[in-house]
Design an enzyme around this catalytic site. Sequence first.
Site, PDB file in Angstrom:
ATOM      1  N   ASP A   8       1.676  18.988  -9.991  1.00  0.00           N
ATOM      2  CA  ASP A   8       2.703  19.498 -10.838  1.00  0.00           C
ATOM      3  C   ASP A   8       2.182  20.981 -11.541  1.00  0.00           C
ATOM      4  OD1 ASP A   8       5.093  19.267 -12.658  1.00  0.00           O
ATOM      5  OD2 ASP A   8       3.569  19.037 -14.298  1.00  0.00           O
ATOM      6  N   ASP A  10       4.179  22.755 -14.673  1.00  0.00           N
ATOM      7  CA  ASP A  10       4.342  22.905 -16.035  1.00  0.00           C
ATOM      8  C   ASP A  10       3.490  21.729 -16.897  1.00  0.00           C
ATOM      9  OD1 ASP A  10       6.112  25.031 -16.015  1.00  0.00           O
ATOM     10  OD2 ASP A  10       7.754  23.657 -15.266  1.00  0.00           O
ATOM     11  N   ASP A 168       1.140  15.594 -15.533  1.00  0.00           N
ATOM     12  CA  ASP A 168       1.125  15.463 -17.173  1.00  0.00           C
ATOM     13  C   ASP A 168       2.192  14.303 -17.587  1.00  0.00           C
ATOM     14  OD1 ASP A 168       3.174  17.547 -16.721  1.00  0.00           O
ATOM     15  OD2 ASP A 168       2.909  17.977 -18.672  1.00  0.00           O
TER      16      ASP A 168
END
Length: 238
Positions: A8, A10, A168
């Site tokens: 990922d 961000d 996250d």
Amino acid sequence: MTTATVFDIDGTLANTPSAIAELIEDVVRGLGASPSRAQVLATVGKPLEASLAGLLGVSVDDGATAEAAARYRGRFATDVLSQGPALLLPGVPEGLDRLRSAGHLLGIATSKISSSAIALLEATGILDRFDTVVCHDMVERGKPHPDMALRALADLGATAPRSWYVGDTVTDMTMARAAALRTVGVSYGVDSAAALTTAGADHVVADFPAVIRVLLHATAGTPHDLPGTRPEPTGALT
């Protein structure tokens, strides 16, 4: 056999969630909405148009959604990308280089659209580390469906049992597990260590160097002899 690691962006590679949340909140408030901070933060890492529509209380096809998306993308470069490599979390460039040196093929699977993802990776100076970048507008179904992860694996010529996804959010873990990838959840982004653990992350770590330690240890072993098949609440292999 090929080992691939898909990331990922961000909250995983770049410290962007706060800046993105502030920008989203400013945009939707400018169009008359009054979301709470928690409601805004919950949209980070999810497809932009759907997130904006939800905050505005309209449909994705509504003109207000298109206006909000245009305002957001128009300001993304000045408000976020202008920070350049400073957006990267500590240890990211060095860690990616260590993985490549160890033979990992690297990919991205992100809810950003292609233009935004490429712009962010270019601005932070890490685009050239990745062998494929798969974005929300490149697949039929975005996260939490497995389509992006499966597309990344296909692009890399890798198989799920030898590959990893690092993210996250609970949505990241759900997507990766649906694609049968092993997972590292990072607790320094949007969702907590407890939430990532509940979502089934194989490991949960507190910083990016710990991500690299997990992945390099996995490369040295086999899919069947990794230490611990259940999540580590504060980071494995410290």
